[in-house]
Motif scaffolding. Structure first.
Motif, short mmCIF file in Angstrom:
data_model
loop_
_atom_site.label_atom_id
_atom_site.label_comp_id
_atom_site.label_asym_id
_atom_site.label_seq_id
_atom_site.Cartn_x
_atom_site.Cartn_y
_atom_site.Cartn_z
N LYS A 1 -3.96 35.65 -39.31
CA LYS A 1 -2.90 34.79 -38.77
C LYS A 1 -1.53 35.50 -38.85
CE LYS A 1 -0.97 30.20 -39.60
NZ LYS A 1 -0.99 29.08 -40.54
N PRO A 2 -0.92 35.78 -37.70
CA PRO A 2 0.39 36.45 -37.73
C PRO A 2 1.49 35.53 -38.24
CG PRO A 2 -0.17 35.87 -35.48
CD PRO A 2 -1.35 35.50 -36.33
N LEU A 3 2.50 36.10 -38.83
CA LEU A 3 3.68 35.35 -39.28
C LEU A 3 4.52 35.03 -38.04
CD1 LEU A 3 5.39 34.26 -41.62
CD2 LEU A 3 6.48 36.50 -41.74
N GLN A 4 4.72 33.76 -37.79
CA GLN A 4 5.48 33.34 -36.61
C GLN A 4 6.98 33.47 -36.86
OE1 GLN A 4 3.96 32.37 -33.66
NE2 GLN A 4 2.11 33.08 -34.71
N TYR A 5 7.71 33.84 -35.82
CA TYR A 5 9.15 34.05 -35.92
C TYR A 5 9.89 32.86 -36.50
CZ TYR A 5 13.99 34.85 -34.62
OH TYR A 5 15.35 34.97 -34.65
N PRO A 6 9.67 31.62 -36.02
CA PRO A 6 10.44 30.49 -36.58
C PRO A 6 10.24 30.32 -38.09
CG PRO A 6 9.34 29.83 -34.56
CD PRO A 6 8.81 31.19 -34.92
N LYS A 7 9.03 30.51 -38.56
CA LYS A 7 8.77 30.37 -39.99
C LYS A 7 9.47 31.47 -40.77
CE LYS A 7 5.07 29.74 -43.33
NZ LYS A 7 3.63 29.61 -43.51
N HIS A 8 9.39 32.69 -40.26
CA HIS A 8 10.04 33.82 -40.94
C HIS A 8 11.55 33.64 -40.94
CE1 HIS A 8 11.38 38.11 -41.33
NE2 HIS A 8 10.59 37.98 -42.36
N ARG A 9 12.10 33.19 -39.83
CA ARG A 9 13.55 32.97 -39.74
C ARG A 9 13.98 31.91 -40.74
NH1 ARG A 9 17.40 29.82 -37.32
NH2 ARG A 9 19.30 30.93 -36.75
N GLN A 10 13.22 30.84 -40.83
CA GLN A 10 13.57 29.76 -41.75
C GLN A 10 13.56 30.26 -43.19
OE1 GLN A 10 14.67 26.87 -40.72
NE2 GLN A 10 15.05 26.22 -42.79
N GLN A 11 12.58 31.07 -43.55
CA GLN A 11 12.52 31.63 -44.90
C GLN A 11 13.68 32.59 -45.15
OE1 GLN A 11 10.50 30.61 -47.28
NE2 GLN A 11 9.58 29.18 -45.85
N PHE A 12 14.07 33.33 -44.12
CA PHE A 12 15.19 34.27 -44.24
C PHE A 12 16.50 33.51 -44.46
CE2 PHE A 12 18.08 37.53 -42.33
CZ PHE A 12 17.85 38.51 -43.26
N LEU A 13 16.69 32.42 -43.72
CA LEU A 13 17.89 31.58 -43.91
C LEU A 13 17.92 31.00 -45.32
CD1 LEU A 13 17.91 29.68 -40.50
CD2 LEU A 13 19.43 31.53 -41.20
N ARG A 14 16.77 30.54 -45.77
CA ARG A 14 16.67 29.97 -47.12
C ARG A 14 16.99 31.02 -48.18
NH1 ARG A 14 11.17 27.49 -49.70
NH2 ARG A 14 12.10 26.78 -51.63
N LEU A 15 16.53 32.24 -47.98
CA LEU A 15 16.82 33.31 -48.91
C LEU A 15 18.34 33.53 -49.02
CD1 LEU A 15 15.96 35.74 -50.70
CD2 LEU A 15 15.89 37.09 -48.59
N GLY A 16 19.02 33.54 -47.89
CA GLY A 16 20.48 33.71 -47.90
C GLY A 16 21.18 32.61 -48.67
N ARG A 17 20.75 31.36 -48.46
CA ARG A 17 21.36 30.24 -49.19
C ARG A 17 21.07 30.35 -50.69
NH1 ARG A 17 19.34 27.30 -44.72
NH2 ARG A 17 17.59 26.58 -45.99
N THR A 18 19.83 30.70 -51.03
CA THR A 18 19.44 30.83 -52.44
C THR A 18 20.26 31.92 -53.13
OG1 THR A 18 17.19 30.12 -51.93
CG2 THR A 18 17.50 31.32 -53.99
#
Length: 88
Positions: free
Chosen positions: A44-61
């Motif tokens: 199962k490939p990592l979908q862009y929206p999911k990866h983007r959401q995790q990236f945004l969360r990382l920045g906030r964290t």
């Protein structure tokens, strides 16, 4: 290993040979729940929206004031490469 690869002079890339068994395997893969816990999916490939959401969360964290975007990674990488090779 991969860290010993060198881009040939006069080129901007390296062509990698893949085993046929890896030809259809996504490089960036999603995670999945299994009976033994969470694991990286084999198919199962990592979908862009999911990866983007995790990236945004990382920045906030991390407490960044600016919202992280993928462009920031490309820009930072380019600056790092430029500064590393500017003295050669």
């Amino acid at each position: 290993g991969i860290y010993k690869l060198v881009v040939p002079p006069g080129s901007d890339r390296i062509c990698l040979r893949w085993k046929d068994s890896w030809a259809e395997t996504p490089i960036f893969r999603d995670v999945e729940n299994t009976a033994n816990g969470i694991r990286i999916s084999r198919t199962k490939p990592l979908q862009y929206p999911k990866h983007r959401q995790q990236f945004l969360r990382l920045g906030r964290t991390c407490g960044f004031e600016k919202t992280l975007e993928f462009y920031d990674l490309r820009r930072a990488s380019g600056k790092e490469l430029t500064s590393e090779y500017a003295t050669i």
